[in-house]
Design an enzyme around this catalytic site. Structure first.
Site, PDB file in Angstrom:
ATOM      1  N   LYS A 131     -12.517  12.881   8.923  1.00 44.47           N
ATOM      2  CA  LYS A 131     -11.616  13.283  10.001  1.00 44.47           C
ATOM      3  C   LYS A 131     -11.583  14.804  10.119  1.00 44.47           C
ATOM      4  O   LYS A 131     -11.609  15.508   9.118  1.00 44.47           O
ATOM      5  CB  LYS A 131     -10.204  12.758   9.729  1.00 44.47           C
TER       6      LYS A 131
ATOM      7  N   ARG B 260     -10.897  -0.132   1.653  1.00 43.55           N
ATOM      8  CA  ARG B 260     -10.510   1.246   1.304  1.00 43.55           C
ATOM      9  C   ARG B 260      -9.215   1.222   0.475  1.00 43.55           C
ATOM     10  O   ARG B 260      -9.103   1.938  -0.530  1.00 43.55           O
ATOM     11  CB  ARG B 260     -10.327   2.049   2.593  1.00 43.55           C
TER      12      ARG B 260
ATOM     13  N   HIS C 269      -8.149  12.595   2.045  1.00 42.03           N
ATOM     14  CA  HIS C 269      -6.821  12.848   2.592  1.00 42.03           C
ATOM     15  C   HIS C 269      -6.506  14.344   2.541  1.00 42.03           C
ATOM     16  O   HIS C 269      -6.721  14.993   1.525  1.00 42.03           O
ATOM     17  CB  HIS C 269      -5.745  12.098   1.792  1.00 42.03           C
TER      18      HIS C 269
ATOM     19  N   TYR D 199      -0.080   4.513  -2.328  1.00 46.32           N
ATOM     20  CA  TYR D 199      -0.730   3.592  -3.258  1.00 46.32           C
ATOM     21  C   TYR D 199       0.008   3.503  -4.584  1.00 46.32           C
ATOM     22  O   TYR D 199      -0.159   2.535  -5.329  1.00 46.32           O
ATOM     23  CB  TYR D 199      -2.187   4.014  -3.494  1.00 46.32           C
TER      24      TYR D 199
END
Length: 303
Positions: A175, A252, A275, A284
């Protein structure tokens, strides 16, 4: 005339998202959908220009969304998109204020990521026919997704030269066009090598336009799309007789959860997932806390 003026401002905003913010096409498309929805509301209420939108206009727009029973996530996304648009227009001197600046974004409860258990992963990978061309490809894709935690878009963008078998890494453009190197496990490397040496060569032979640089190819020898990978995974789940909803993103989630369950550092997992903020990875830990409590209850003498 006013509509043309608004469209020119939107075009400038899109250019800003592309060049300055490095937003993906998917993100920009979502922004445009949200802006177009607000433009319809403006037209219905005889508001011709972004400049004349007030806080009262915004409150009325949000009321219509709630009346239509839009999900909180959808409303929050619209507010975020329009707030960004007006922030840009304010910076460029096209408006005098940002009417969305003081708007309250509805609180959204965090959904815990769903993941596969290790036994389910083993069951999934044992369902492939090693001699079948498409099975070789599909296994390579799924092994890579589980081994590296790649987003499906990142997986589909990979080229053959992005895999470095000598050191066991894959070069990824994520990204915001951020680059990273991600380690790939031995099972995934073996599946990739098998696919490249056999199945990919056969798939290239079916192409009418010559060899394509994409790592993963469809049955016509062209590049595989995000949607195709989702369909592949759906079929693989059915073949493995697993009763669950499955998506590439669930692999993922599984990648991250299994790493943390086995003692990986949160910051390392953040880096592997690509991230930008640790807060994106911290979700998580809620999953792994359940496991910690389970271990505690089973093994502490006075639990």
């Amino acid at each position: 005339m006013e509509d043309t003026s608004n469209r020119m401002l939107i075009d400038d905003f899109v250019f800003y998202l592309q060049v300055e913010k490095n937003c993906s096409k998917h993100t920009i498309d979502n922004y445009l959908l949200d802006i177009d929805d607000f433009l319809k509301h403006m037209k219905e209420n005889n508001i011709e220009e972004f400049l004349t939108v007030t806080y009262h206009t915004v409150r009325h727009y949000l009321t219509t969304l709630y009346d239509k029973q839009y999900a909180r996530t959808s409303i929050a996304r619209r507010i975020s998109a329009l707030r960004s648009l007006y922030r840009f227009l304010l910076r460029e001197g096209k408006v005098n204020e940002n009417p969305f600046a003081a708007t309250h974004i509805p609180k959204i409860g965090k959904r815990l990521p769903t993941f596969m258990y290790e036994q389910e992963v083993e069951q999934l990978f044992s369902s492939f026919d090693e001699e079948n061309v498409l099975d070789q490809r599909d296994k390579a894709i799924l092994e890579l997704l589980y081994s590296s935690g790649l987003r499906v878009s990142e997986c589909c963008q990979l080229k053959l030269e992005d895999i470095d078998f000598s050191i066991g890494t894959v070069f990824v453009i994520g990204k915001g066009k951020k680059e990273r190197y991600v380690p790939v496990g031995s099972y995934a490397l073996d599946a990739l090598q098998n696919y490249i040496d056999d199945a990919r060569t056969q798939l290239i032979g079916k192409s009418k336009t010559g060899p394509h640089p994409a790592l993963f190819l469809n049955f016509r020898g062209g590049p595989l799309t995000d949607r195709s990978v989702r369909e592949i995974l759906k079929k693989r789940i059915e073949k493995a007789s697993l009763t669950m909803h499955m998506s590439p993103h669930k692999l993922r989630h599984t990648f991250a959860t299994h790493l943390l369950n086995n003692g990986a550092d949160l910051r390392v997992v953040q880096e592997l997932l690509g991230h930008s903020h640790l807060s994106s990875t911290q979700i998580y830990t809620h999953v792994t806390k359940d496991r910690l409590k389970d271990v505690y209850m089973k093994h502490h003498p006075r639990a």
